[in-house]
Design an enzyme around this catalytic site. Structure first.
Site, mmCIF file in Angstrom:
data_model
loop_
_atom_site.group_PDB
_atom_site.id
_atom_site.type_symbol
_atom_site.label_atom_id
_atom_site.label_comp_id
_atom_site.label_asym_id
_atom_site.label_seq_id
_atom_site.Cartn_x
_atom_site.Cartn_y
_atom_site.Cartn_z
ATOM 1 N N THR A 33 22.036 9.918 -85.665
ATOM 2 C CA THR A 33 22.010 9.936 -84.201
ATOM 3 C C THR A 33 22.629 8.687 -83.587
ATOM 4 O O THR A 33 22.962 8.697 -82.410
ATOM 5 C CB THR A 33 20.576 10.116 -83.675
ATOM 6 O OG1 THR A 33 19.762 9.069 -84.192
ATOM 7 C CG2 THR A 33 20.011 11.465 -84.085
ATOM 8 N N CYS A 34 22.789 7.635 -84.364
ATOM 9 C CA CYS A 34 23.418 6.417 -83.833
ATOM 10 C C CYS A 34 24.896 6.637 -83.539
ATOM 11 O O CYS A 34 25.438 6.057 -82.602
ATOM 12 C CB CYS A 34 23.264 5.260 -84.815
ATOM 13 S SG CYS A 34 21.555 4.752 -85.047
#
Length: 148
Positions: free
Chosen positions: A107-108
């Site tokens: 998700t980064c």
């Protein structure tokens, strides 16, 4: 005096997600043209698009939001979009680890890594299992607190 008139200008109302929106949102990173990897990836891209259609028809925008949250951490498209753009990559070394038969996400960097499976049913089961067994950053628990 007229707050409702200005609400659309100052308050973002996310539109319900569709399979087509999700398909256009994710950039798909494919291997070199003509390679064996590319052929396997193209098959999975078709599975990915079929899965999005099935989810939209059977479960609606909320499940599409879960897919988006799995890949990006956000269940709706932000008003200014994503930076970086959500990306689909592929898990090629499945023989090295059985865990690679499940999709993975970072998700980064808004990246969803799809397993290279040869049957749509296995792909669907893999996606459903991964989405159903993810904590979702604890959002479900927070939603329950507000409902109670």
């Amino acid at each position: 005096m007229y707050p409702d008139s200005f609400r659309p200008l100052f308050c973002h109302e996310p539109s319900p997600l569709t399979a087509e929106m999700m398909d256009h949102l994710f950039h798909i990173r494919l291997s070199e043209m003509g390679s064996n990897k590319r052929r396997a990836e193209e098959l999975v891209v078709a599975f990915w698009r079929d899965y999005l259609q099935d989810v939209e028809e059977q479960e609606g925008p909320s499940k599409l939001g879960k897919i988006l949250a799995f890949a990006t951490g956000a269940s709706v498209i932000p008003p200014v979009g994503f930076s970086p753009q959500p990306l689909v990559e592929f898990l090629h070394d499945q023989s090295l680890s059985p865990k690679l038969c499940l999709p993975m996400a970072n998700t980064c960097i808004n990246c969803l890594k799809l397993p290279l499976l040869d049957k749509y049913e296995r792909f669907r089961e893999s996606m459903d299992f991964a989405l159903g067994n993810t904590q979702g950053f604890g959002r479900e628990r927070l939603d329950l607190l507000y409902i109670v």
